[in-house]
Design a protein around this motif. Sequence first.
Motif, PDB file in Angstrom:
ATOM      1  N   ALA A 259      19.410  39.150 -42.757  1.00 16.41           N
ATOM      2  CA  ALA A 259      18.870  38.347 -41.666  1.00 16.41           C
ATOM      3  C   ALA A 259      17.365  38.179 -41.850  1.00 16.41           C
ATOM      4  O   ALA A 259      16.678  39.014 -42.441  1.00 16.41           O
ATOM      5  CB  ALA A 259      19.167  39.018 -40.328  1.00 16.41           C
ATOM      6  N   ASP A 260      16.865  37.064 -41.331  1.00 19.92           N
ATOM      7  CA  ASP A 260      15.447  36.738 -41.474  1.00 19.92           C
ATOM      8  C   ASP A 260      14.622  37.603 -40.525  1.00 19.92           C
ATOM      9  O   ASP A 260      14.518  37.319 -39.337  1.00 19.92           O
ATOM     10  CB  ASP A 260      15.221  35.253 -41.178  1.00 19.92           C
ATOM     11  CG  ASP A 260      13.763  34.837 -41.366  1.00 19.92           C
ATOM     12  OD1 ASP A 260      12.978  35.651 -41.900  1.00 19.92           O
ATOM     13  OD2 ASP A 260      13.411  33.704 -40.992  1.00 19.92           O
ATOM     14  N   ALA A 263      10.849  36.093 -39.040  1.00 17.70           N
ATOM     15  CA  ALA A 263      10.702  34.996 -38.083  1.00 17.70           C
ATOM     16  C   ALA A 263       9.553  35.286 -37.129  1.00 17.70           C
ATOM     17  O   ALA A 263       9.362  36.409 -36.674  1.00 17.70           O
ATOM     18  CB  ALA A 263      12.004  34.805 -37.311  1.00 17.70           C
ATOM     19  N   GLU A 268      12.716  30.827 -33.954  1.00 11.04           N
ATOM     20  CA  GLU A 268      12.972  30.975 -35.386  1.00 11.04           C
ATOM     21  C   GLU A 268      14.058  32.014 -35.638  1.00 11.04           C
ATOM     22  O   GLU A 268      14.908  31.827 -36.521  1.00 11.04           O
ATOM     23  CB  GLU A 268      11.681  31.354 -36.125  1.00 11.04           C
ATOM     24  CG  GLU A 268      10.699  30.200 -36.285  1.00 11.04           C
ATOM     25  CD  GLU A 268       9.595  30.528 -37.275  1.00 11.04           C
ATOM     26  OE1 GLU A 268       9.626  31.639 -37.865  1.00 11.04           O
ATOM     27  OE2 GLU A 268       8.703  29.688 -37.463  1.00 11.04           O
ATOM     28  N   ARG A 269      14.024  33.090 -34.873  1.00 15.12           N
ATOM     29  CA  ARG A 269      15.063  34.120 -35.037  1.00 15.12           C
ATOM     30  C   ARG A 269      16.431  33.565 -34.655  1.00 15.12           C
ATOM     31  O   ARG A 269      17.429  33.818 -35.340  1.00 15.12           O
ATOM     32  CB  ARG A 269      14.721  35.344 -34.187  1.00 15.12           C
ATOM     33  CG  ARG A 269      13.705  36.286 -34.822  1.00 15.12           C
ATOM     34  CD  ARG A 269      13.629  37.607 -34.074  1.00 15.12           C
ATOM     35  NE  ARG A 269      13.047  37.436 -32.753  1.00 15.12           N
ATOM     36  CZ  ARG A 269      11.738  37.487 -32.501  1.00 15.12           C
ATOM     37  NH1 ARG A 269      10.885  37.706 -33.495  1.00 15.12           N
ATOM     38  NH2 ARG A 269      11.285  37.323 -31.273  1.00 15.12           N
ATOM     39  N   ASP A 271      17.438  30.420 -34.699  1.00 14.08           N
ATOM     40  CA  ASP A 271      17.880  29.459 -35.722  1.00 14.08           C
ATOM     41  C   ASP A 271      18.322  30.175 -36.993  1.00 14.08           C
ATOM     42  O   ASP A 271      19.296  29.779 -37.639  1.00 14.08           O
ATOM     43  CB  ASP A 271      16.754  28.467 -36.038  1.00 14.08           C
ATOM     44  CG  ASP A 271      16.528  27.471 -34.902  1.00 14.08           C
ATOM     45  OD1 ASP A 271      17.317  27.494 -33.940  1.00 14.08           O
ATOM     46  OD2 ASP A 271      15.574  26.673 -34.988  1.00 14.08           O
ATOM     47  N   GLY A 272      17.593  31.226 -37.359  1.00 18.01           N
ATOM     48  CA  GLY A 272      17.974  31.978 -38.547  1.00 18.01           C
ATOM     49  C   GLY A 272      19.327  32.645 -38.372  1.00 18.01           C
ATOM     50  O   GLY A 272      20.173  32.625 -39.274  1.00 18.01           O
ATOM     51  N   ASP A 273      19.555  33.235 -37.193  1.00 16.48           N
ATOM     52  CA  ASP A 273      20.843  33.879 -36.912  1.00 16.48           C
ATOM     53  C   ASP A 273      21.971  32.859 -36.893  1.00 16.48           C
ATOM     54  O   ASP A 273      23.076  33.120 -37.393  1.00 16.48           O
ATOM     55  CB  ASP A 273      20.793  34.621 -35.575  1.00 16.48           C
ATOM     56  CG  ASP A 273      19.940  35.876 -35.633  1.00 16.48           C
ATOM     57  OD1 ASP A 273      19.623  36.318 -36.764  1.00 16.48           O
ATOM     58  OD2 ASP A 273      19.584  36.405 -34.568  1.00 16.48           O
TER      59      ASP A 273
END
Length: 299
Positions: A259-260, A263, A268-269, A271-273
């Motif tokens: 996982a990012d 972020a 951002e977190r 969208d990354g998830d």
Amino acid sequence: MWFKNLQIYRLPAPWDMDAERLEAALAPQTFQPCTSLDMQTQGWISPRENGMLVHTVNKQLLIALGTEKKLLPASVINQVAKARAGEIEEQQGFKPGRKQMKEIKEQVTDELLPRAFSINRTTWTWIDPVNGWLVIDAGTAGKADEVLKLLIKGIEKLPMESLHVVQSPVAAMTEWLMADAPKGFTVDQDTELRAGGESKATVRYVKQTIEPVDVQRHIADGKQCTRLAMTWNDRISFVLTESLTVKRITPLDIIKESADTGARDDDERFDGDMMLMTGELAKMLDDLVFALGGQMQPK
């Protein structure tokens, strides 16, 4: 964010639908809170509380159905209505009839509704127009139907169908218990076997490995596997049911580590998830359908 349950449907791949068109289709059914006389309301809410009804990441679409329901048990209505009926009986000298009791209950309901507590829930839906998936995070078909009914209101000719596979999940899961799990999958410890016919005799193994000799004995007794805990590629664990519902989705450490973590903010977190979840689940669903003999083509 990760879905916990998957009610799975198919769309044409690719499907000519983008966020802007979907937004316009959903807008007429935007969620409105309950009024003092509403028992329940449903409508589309913003997945990110930014006023937009569709959230998109990497061509993947996320929508959310909001439900508000008043908590007014029938037992409460009946209790108040009974007391009210007693008062009316004293006034008029005889018990209220069936029609009058119905009117009393309706009046009591209208009086109690404004004071009733409300509960709110959100049902998430992921639409993958690239690979042709429509997936609802719901533990039961009934909850999924609520989403589908409202979707069909907005998209009149929604090109969706239930997922049908060549091999039934029950037959496949029973086979996987007797022999080996399909490539990319392992069998975990939770298992349910149930007999057909009138007996419906059921045995469950919870956090316990079922031994091959026990599998053979249960199958000889006429039982088949109706729920099976599995892991896909050491990345996602889940439970497959006889109705082809996927439950108890859990991303494993190998996914959590990818996982990012860099972020900068919640957006951002999120969208990354979402990108990670949709990418992994799309691959897992492809492998699961393949393991079940592929998608059954309409005749």
